[in-house]
Design an enzyme around this catalytic site. Structure first.
Site, mmCIF file in Angstrom:
data_model
loop_
_atom_site.group_PDB
_atom_site.id
_atom_site.type_symbol
_atom_site.label_atom_id
_atom_site.label_comp_id
_atom_site.label_asym_id
_atom_site.label_seq_id
_atom_site.Cartn_x
_atom_site.Cartn_y
_atom_site.Cartn_z
ATOM 1 N N LYS A 79 34.241 -34.981 -0.030
ATOM 2 C CA LYS A 79 33.707 -35.158 -1.422
ATOM 3 C C LYS A 79 32.438 -34.014 -1.848
ATOM 4 O O LYS A 79 31.596 -33.995 -0.936
ATOM 5 C CB LYS A 79 33.071 -36.666 -1.747
ATOM 6 C CG LYS A 79 32.976 -36.908 -3.065
ATOM 7 C CD LYS A 79 32.563 -38.413 -3.134
ATOM 8 C CE LYS A 79 32.166 -39.080 -4.409
ATOM 9 N NZ LYS A 79 31.806 -40.272 -4.504
ATOM 10 N N SER A 154 34.225 -43.138 -7.948
ATOM 11 C CA SER A 154 33.940 -41.706 -8.080
ATOM 12 C C SER A 154 34.744 -40.929 -7.258
ATOM 13 O O SER A 154 34.812 -39.533 -7.692
ATOM 14 C CB SER A 154 32.625 -41.406 -8.487
ATOM 15 O OG SER A 154 31.839 -41.805 -7.023
ATOM 16 N N SER A 178 32.728 -46.981 -5.023
ATOM 17 C CA SER A 178 33.596 -45.355 -5.279
ATOM 18 C C SER A 178 34.369 -45.123 -4.054
ATOM 19 O O SER A 178 34.931 -43.940 -4.259
ATOM 20 C CB SER A 178 32.324 -44.271 -5.567
ATOM 21 O OG SER A 178 32.178 -44.476 -6.806
HETATM 22 N N1 GLN Z 1 31.582 -46.792 -10.884
HETATM 23 C C1 GLN Z 1 30.268 -47.187 -10.483
HETATM 24 C C2 GLN Z 1 29.295 -46.437 -11.471
HETATM 25 O O1 GLN Z 1 29.517 -45.787 -11.957
HETATM 26 C C3 GLN Z 1 30.105 -47.014 -9.030
HETATM 27 C C4 GLN Z 1 30.242 -45.417 -8.549
HETATM 28 C C5 GLN Z 1 29.998 -45.252 -7.251
HETATM 29 O O2 GLN Z 1 30.081 -46.144 -6.211
HETATM 30 N N2 GLN Z 1 29.391 -44.013 -6.770
HETATM 31 O O3 GLN Z 1 28.261 -46.286 -10.935
#
Ligand code: GLN
Length: 486
Positions: A79, A154, A178
């Site tokens: 990532k 994400s 995420s």
């Molecule tokens: N969707 C959540 C956010 O937007 C979690 C994102 C994540 O785990 N990096 O913060």
């Protein structure tokens, strides 16, 4: 040669050690497959041929001498938030365009030490903020099961790459869901370890008290192997733990005699799709058949989790992202009037809408006069949520639920309404607030799209989460399949 892109680590390792295939052949098969499917899936932001050619040759040298580690010759995707020396790393953001870290983060370097071969850098929501990968500063990634839909986020690029057979394993990060949420909607296994299990050194921080690095894979065993390779104390991250790295110890013990808790509040969350609920209920039946006792538990503060998370995470991000000022890293702007003008223009140009929204929310929540009302209160709620889990784990060994209340949604369908996006994480973010390990494992389909089963375990009990997930995988015969794209 397409079967080479459908192997698990255990299967590939066998063929590599028998010299039936070479690491170079395995990597080449993936590179060729990527050339076919990635123009449609768009899981990768960039590729790293200098690295994978060299690492594959090195793996072949080791294999010839019957040497090598847990992951020798295994192709991995990383990532875009994990620093790799000399490889452009941008956290999915224009503000970091062109930034090449001078060092490699610990999690990645441990995979390299075990012989993994890095194929490239995967797309993600900017600074890991989002649930669909549509907030990437570059382009959206497509779900390999239906190219008109999102891969979750994400870490959507990593999940999609593994689901499409573009990489055997991948790394992601999980701050509120995420890893688990994109794993669920792409039909692969994804695991968020206990906070402190994996060093965060070299991770571009979003919310430092919540972030954890974890694996994507097509089997629970593979996820466990990658986690073991990365885990353990690191003097470069003071929050990393020196507890025994024994995550694989009970993998094949089954669930006989275990108590699995069903939180009442989790099946009643807003927006839960009936098809998801039905698939998860089937999965729970399979675990019961395997000998687990199903018990009802309650997590009474679930309703406040989302609100607490969306104060704490933006507050920490507003502080972490202050360093991106157009001076030290990535983007810089020309013809500025003065230094304030330079900061403002660099940040306005470099950050996308969602990142700017979070910085503003977080700065507000931390500002004097509001700190007690927002940040401090959210931290108190966090303690209550942690206590809910402690009480639930007094009655059960692990908690099972859906990972995401919804299957993958159409690209563009939620971008106008940030709150509907935030709801995707309602079942995962409790695990981050309480620092727990959690895994998502595929548990069938709804509307032709993958559904994930989430298993949460007490802190440091990755062994329990992995054992339950593995027992489900064996009992159900539901395997993470490679989606056929195009
Ligand atoms: N969707 C959540 C956010 O937007 C979690 C994102 C994540 O785990 N990096 O913060």
């Amino acid at each position: 040669m397409s079967e080479l892109t459908e192997l698990t680590i255990a299967e590939a390792a066998r063929l590599l050690r028998l010299h039936s295939i070479s690491a170079t052949e395995l990597v080449t098969a993936h590179v060729e497959h990527i050339a076919r499917v990635d123009p449609l899936v768009k899981a990768f932001l960039r590729f790293t041929p200098e690295l994978y050619e060299k690492q594959a040759e090195e793996a072949d040298r080791k294999l010839k001498r019957e040497q090598g580690g847990l992951l020798t010759g295994i192709p991995v995707a990383i990532k875009d938030v994990l620093c790799v020396k000399g490889v452009e790393t941008t956290a999915g953001s224009q503000i970091l365009r062109g930034f090449k870290p001078p060092y490699t983060g610990t999690a990645v370097s441990r995979l390299f030490d075990e012989g993994a071969v890095m194929l490239g850098v995967t797309n993600c929501d900017e600074f890991a903020m989002g649930s669909s990968t549509e907030n990437s500063g570059y382009f959206p990634t497509h779900n390999p099961w239906d190219l008109d839909r999102v891969p979750g986020g994400s870490s959507g690029g990593s999940a999609a790459a593994v689901a499409a057979g573009e990489a055997m394993i991948a790394l992601g990060t999980d701050t509120g869901g995420s890893i688990r949420q994109p794993a669920a909607v792409c039909g692969v296994v994804g695991m968020k370890p206990t906070y402190g299990r994996v060093s965060r050194y070299g991770l571009i921080a979003f919310a430092s008290s919540l972030d954890q690095i974890g694996p994507f894979a097509r089997s629970v065993e593979d996820a466990a192997l990658v986690l073991e390779a990365m885990a353990g104390h690191d003097p470069l991250d003071a929050t990393s733990s020196d507890r025994p790295n024994d995550v694989r110890r009970d993998l094949d013990k089954g669930v006989k005699g275990m108590r699995l808790g069903l939180p009442r509040e989790y099946s009643q969350v807003e927006g839960m799709e009936p098809g998801v609920n039905a698939a998860v209920r089937e999965a729970i039946k399979a675990l019961e058949k395997g000998g687990a006792e199903i018990v009802d538990v309650t997590l009474p503060h679930t309703d406040y989790g989302l609100a607490a998370y969306y104060i704490i995470a933006p507050a920490e991000c507003s502080s972490n992202l202050a360093r991106f000022d157009g001076v030290k890293y990535g983007l810089s702007v020309q013809d500025v009037d003065n230094i304030t003008d330079m900061y403002m223009r660099a940040r306005r140009q470099g950050f996308g809408t969602e990142v700017r929204r979070r910085i503003m929310l977080g700065t507000y929540a931390l500002s004097s006069g509001y700190y007690d009302a927002y940040y401090l209160k959210a931290q108190k709620v966090r303690t209550l949520i942690k206590r809910d889990f402690d009480e639930a784990f007094a009655k059960c060994d692990a908690i099972v639920s859906a990972t995401s209340p919804v299957v993958a949604f159409p690209i563009g369908s939620r971008t106008e309404d940030p709150l509907s996006m935030y709801l995707c994480d309602v079942l995962t973010l409790g695990g981050n607030l309480a620092g727990l390990p959690g895994i998502s494992v595929p548990c069938g389909m709804s509307q032709g799209l993958p559904v994930g089963l989430q298993v949460l375990a007490p802190q440091w009990r990755e062994d329990v989460a992995l054992r339950v997930a593995r027992a489900y995988e064996v009992a159900s015969g539901v395997k993470a399949e490679v989606a056929s794209v195009g």
